[in-house]
Scaffold this active site. Structure first.
Site, PDB file in Angstrom:
ATOM      1  N   GLY A 212       9.805  33.025  11.090  1.00 36.12           N
ATOM      2  CA  GLY A 212       9.858  31.846  10.243  1.00 36.12           C
ATOM      3  C   GLY A 212       9.012  30.726  10.811  1.00 36.12           C
ATOM      4  N   GLU A 213       9.405  29.483  10.534  1.00 28.36           N
ATOM      5  CA  GLU A 213       8.696  28.269  10.987  1.00 28.36           C
ATOM      6  C   GLU A 213       7.336  28.096  10.310  1.00 28.36           C
ATOM      7  OE1 GLU A 213       8.180  28.360  15.256  1.00 28.36           O
ATOM      8  OE2 GLU A 213      10.303  28.704  15.655  1.00 28.36           O
ATOM      9  N   GLY A 214       6.943  29.049   9.466  1.00 31.09           N
ATOM     10  CA  GLY A 214       5.583  29.033   8.921  1.00 31.09           C
ATOM     11  C   GLY A 214       4.592  29.759   9.802  1.00 31.09           C
TER      12      GLY A 214
END
Lengths: 332, 332
Positions: free
Chosen positions: A298-300
């Site tokens: 995640g987190e981009g």
């Protein structure tokens, strides 16, 4: 525009189609920007963070406070997304969409808290209709702000302990794919933990009866997911390029595409997450991701590491010589 | 070293294994460099160019002179490999391994011509044993020169009209995979052209009886393939990281691994080419490529666009905070 873009691509000094997906990207971006010379300006990733009431039920291996601790890690530059954004000159902004913590001001943090975490969906919907609309509208305005500063390519990341559960329920509700195929190990459940998570989510899928996409979003929530959804919708409206990351970001996209099916035209799917349901999610919307690196952070982070490939696509379009310019004989 | 590297990776602020293949790369590079803080210094791609006698038989859609024309395009900065090397600050050097053209001096060109194209293998081996050895030794010395200038990561690209035929024959000879599964459309044959190419290569596979890997290399040739093979061998000997590109580069690697099986330890397979045989080639040596972008251009373009992923792997290892440093609670 598509035809003259394709012609420009085809006259570059390479066999027809030899740059594969980079050619598809160049065509897509040129079409979005309606130009033969596309540019990527102020690439930005917004990371939306929020807490989830459902963490009370032990759906995650990590305690709830990890959400705010990781936000602090983002602000201090120590997380994976910081590393990859620095590497590729991507601007990173962290959005407090609904973390259960009071943050001090910080230049990298946007205060946009809808609440201190969502409700526990074992008991009631994650958020009210009002809260959901507020989250969507806030997401829209955040994208518009980036657009006003010249940004034309934007990625969406997230942080929220428990949010794979929300994403799985949104996915199930919108795709009718069985819960067991929408649920993965999240941040690292073993087989037993996974079984428990599936049991909880199956019960929740029966308990609630949301009526439409927005209601599904409000019911299973994630302030960060709702805000991301609004942020995506505005990016499409402004004609920006959308970088769609992994499982959670794509769950927000599933809602967005119900509202605006044309959002596909502006979206690049950056990677296939190792989180189990993501592949089926992408298949459901007919999306073909660029990278398959076995990542599930995640987190981009998927959007960030895919960015140089996207840049390569417009670089070849803008910089490569044509057969004629280079004096290279084309095939008959 | 592997254990302490793995421990360093596992204490970073992310779920265990959540960076997937980036973690594998970090572990591999740390192991190659025998350090917890690996560095990529002076990344370089050598593009080896050569002509092929077999082009007389019409195995390629493009005329022979395209080899030298493309070399000129490289030197003028207009080819795809130039664009991607500029994007990622990779040094690019073009090697005349055996082009049928007299090049003037140019700062980006290395004169290392073994001959003006190989022999037509319809009649005789592509090169003599002496020529093959000379090509390999020249390749070695070119890598050593880069190493002496501090380079510790090196990619191998190629240009040579007709060289997919050489690569297919080398692949067939070393893997015993049937010719029809080793032959692809090259730079763009239609079904009829492909059938003709398969027919020619099947006849050639019966005609010659090379005795070992080096003899296979000499027989089916490609001065550029032989030189690339030598260049790869020296890179392994010097403890460098090898970036292996597509179908042609991997055919050189097939020979190199026969000579030095440990070369695998230093090699990163950058992409799966859209050229048909490449996937089987990679399976044969148990290699798992990073990217699958439908590309089939050669020039080292797969290595160049994979480079930022490799850089990401060491960046997260060097720059990410640990749970302890960031004050983030790890799972139980």
């Amino acid at each position: 525009m598509i035809e003259i873009l394709q012609k420009k691509i085809d006259t570059k000094t390479k066999p027809l189609g030899a740059l594969g997906r980079l050619e598809e990207l160049a065509l897509k971006i040129g079409t979005i920007q309606n130009t033969l010379e596309p540019k990527l300006v102020n690439p930005t990733i917004l990371v939306f963070a929020g807490d989830h009431g459902l963490t009370e039920e032990g759906v995650s291996l990590y305690p709830r406070e990890v959400t705010f601790q990781m936000v602090m890690n983002f602000l201090n530059g120590g997380a994976a997304i910081n590393v990859f954004c620095r590497q590729h000159d991507i601007r990173l902004k962290v959005v407090d969409a609904g973390v259960d913590h009071d943050f001090a001001d910080h230049p990298g943090l946007i205060h946009a808290k809808i609440g201190r975490g969502t409700q526990n969906i074992m008991n009631r919907p994650a958020m009210s209709a009002d809260e959901c609309n507020k989250a969507i509208e806030t997401g829209r305005s955040l994208t518009e702000k980036e657009y006003d500063q010249g940004c034309n390519i934007i990625g969406f990341g997230e942080m929220g302990i428990g949010n794979t559960s929300s994403a799985s329920l949104i996915m199930h509700s919108l795709t009718r794919i069985p819960i067991r195929d929408c649920v993965g190990k999240g941040t690292g459940h073993d087989e037993e933990g996974l079984k428990k998570k599936i049991g909880i989510l199956e019960a929740l899928a029966k308990k609630h009866k949301p009526s439409d996409a927005i209601d599904i979003l409000a019911t299973y929530g994630g302030f960060e997911i709702a805000m991301m959804c609004g942020s995506m919708l505005a990016a499409r409206e402004k004609g920006m390029i959308l970088l769609i990351d992994g499982f959670i970001a794509t769950s927000a996209f599933l809602v967005a595409i119900e509202i605006d099916p044309k959002i596909m035209d502006n979206s690049i799917f950056c990677h296939i997450s190792d989180e189990k349901g993501h592949r089926s999610m992408l298949q459901h919307i007919g999306a073909d991701a660029l990278l398959d690196m076995g990542m599930r952070l995640g987190e981009g982070t998927g959007a960030a590491i895919a960015y140089p490939l996207i840049k390569s696509s417009i670089n070849f379009l803008n910089e490569m010589a044509s057969f004629q310019e280079a004096g290279v004989t084309d095939k008959d």
